[in-house]
Design an enzyme around this catalytic site. Structure first.
Site: not given
Ligand code: IFM
Length: 478
Positions: A198, A388
């Protein structure tokens, strides 16, 4: 009928004791799709990140990272907590990987802490730091779990931040040397690599808004950080390609479908700027399209480009990792500057509290379908992996159980939409739940719990939640 036989008939795979202890998860046997619908090659995993789970921040020669520094500053973390101990994964990785295996996941996504491998960010490799990741990889392979490694999940060595961090163009060399050390050490056994996690989040929250480490602010920090991260994304990919035979290389993006709050042109323009920022800023240069146009402040990125950079920004990724949690409804606003747009929070849009997570995010399953379709429409995107997806809800442990019904429903609904996109031809090849363990949720501290496994942070006791049991049943089906 005997309980175990009953569970087997329902297709539950390797039974862990915690499943035979409760039949509650069977209430979720109503899922309308099956693992087989996603295809035999589909990758199923759970994702984590080093600083959020490892702890052991001063052990075996690890150097400090920007998150250690940030947490030590008053008021930066809402709860005043730190990642010093986190889930103590550094010492408990074997137990945690066994839980992952028992839930029938075949892949584990984790990140390497740069400051464990290179305590000063550059220079001499710390063998003990690398050894830890060797042990994690070995344990994964022993259990039949495929390791998927992220090279950078936000924890820049503090020594490099002291030299300007992501705003210093030298970061490209620092990062490629680090990527080289990691892939030389682990590339013989690990095929799946992600370069950055990200990049928009760590550049925007860390260098523009300042609510994440290192806490810097303003366009003058943000723009160079963006350009250098985009260069690292591509140059890092080239290092992995060179060092790892048969590599499967990706990078991950936080992304969100964006809708205008009204049909009015100013809100449509606000939505367009959000889309550029959240969804297009990092993928388009990698695809050889250059930085997206149509967002004035971002056009100033040109100032940081040197001859040859447009070409250097390109990399032929084998897959794009998409991370989606919510959608964004955008409205023209007088703040923040440059974006001149804000998100209309779900509660203001009449979304029921049942469909708002503890992070204040709307549960909007169709969003993952829309974002997959949006990325699949790029000619250069060959494969998509959901790296994710998950939700934080206020879980309660009752004895040895956590009945996180809302999270189970969340996964069922989002997965149904992933399958919908796949059935329509989008090249989705895998899904990683966020996250294996309740963990350190950055500036929010330990309160929002996203895990499939509940962690009692006082005792480090693990309790598999109903959502973990749901995955065990779902993935155990033949
Ligand atoms: O915890 C985070 C992760 O580190 C990166 N993506 C979003 C998740 C939830 O906020």
């Amino acid at each position: 009928m005997h309980r175990r036989t009953f569970l087997r008939l329902l297709g539950v795979g390797a039974l862990a004791p915690w499943v035979s202890g409760s039949l509650r998860a069977l209430a979720y046997a109503t899922t309308r799709f099956r693992k087989a619908d996603f295809g035999d090659d589909f990758v199923w995993g759970a994702a984590t990140a080093a600083y959020q789970i490892e702890g052991a921040v001063r052990e075996d020669g690890r150097g400090p990272s920007v998150w250690d520094t940030f947490c030590s500053r008053k008021g930066r973390i809402k709860t005043g907590e730190t990642g010093d101990v986190a889930c103590d994964f550094y010492h408990r990785y074997a137990e945690d990987l066994r839980l992952l295996r028992a839930m029938n996941f075949g892949a584990f996504r984790f990140s390497i802490a740069w400051a464990r491998v290179l305590p000063q960010g550059v220079g001499k490799v710390n063998p003990k730091g690398l050894d830890f990741y060797q042990r994690v990889v070995d344990e994964c392979l022993r259990l039949g779990i495929k390791p998927w490694i992220t090279l950078y999940h936000w924890d820049l060595p503090q020594a490099l931040e002291d030299r300007g961090g992501w705003t210093n163009r030298d970061v490209v060399g620092w990062f490629t040397d680090y990527a080289d050390a990691c892939t030389r050490a682990l590339g013989d056994r690990v095929r799946h690599w992600m370069i950055l996690n990200e990049p928009l989040v760590f550049t925007a929250a860390g260098y523009f808004a300042g609510f994440h480490a290192p806490g810097r602010k303003g366009l003058k920090n943000f723009l160079p950080a963006v350009h250098h991260a985009a260069l690292c994304q591509a140059e890092g990919g080239r290092v992995v390609r060179q060092n790892v035979g048969q590599a499967h290389i990706g990078t991950t993006f936080s992304c969100t479908p964006v809708d205008p709050a009204t049909e009015r042109e100013k809100d449509q323009r606000a939505a367009h700027r959000f889309d550029i920022l959240f969804n297009r800023l990092f993928v388009e240069p990698a695809l050889g399209m250059g930085y997206p146009k149509g967002f004035k402040a971002l056009e100033k990125l040109e100032k940081y480009l040197r001859p040859g950079d447009e070409e250097r920004l390109r990399f032929d990724f084998d897959f794009i990792g998409l991370q989606n949690y919510f959608r964004t409804v955008a409205k023209k606003a007088l703040f923040p500057p440059y974006l001149w747009a804000k998100e209309v929070p779900p509660a203001r849009r009449g979304i029921s509290p049942e469909n708002i997570t503890e992070m204040g995010w709307e549960v909007y399953p169709e969003g993952i379908y829309r974002i997959i379709r949006q990325f699949a429409a790029y000619a250069g995107v060959k494969q998509i992996v959901i790296t994710e997806n998950g939700a934080a809800f206020p879980d309660e442990r009752v004895g040895d159980a956590v009945h996180d019904t809302r999270r189970v429903r969340f996964f069922e609904q989002y997965l149904a939409q992933v399958l919908r996109a796949k059935r329509e031809g989008a090249p989705v090849a895998g899904y990683f739940a966020w996250t294996l363990l309740d963990n350190f949720e950055w500036a929010e501290g330990y309160r929002p719990r996203f895990g499939l496994v509940h962690v009692d942070f006082a005792t480090q006791q693990r309790t598999v939640k109903d959502s973990g049991r749901w995955f065990q049943m779902f993935l155990g089906e033949r």
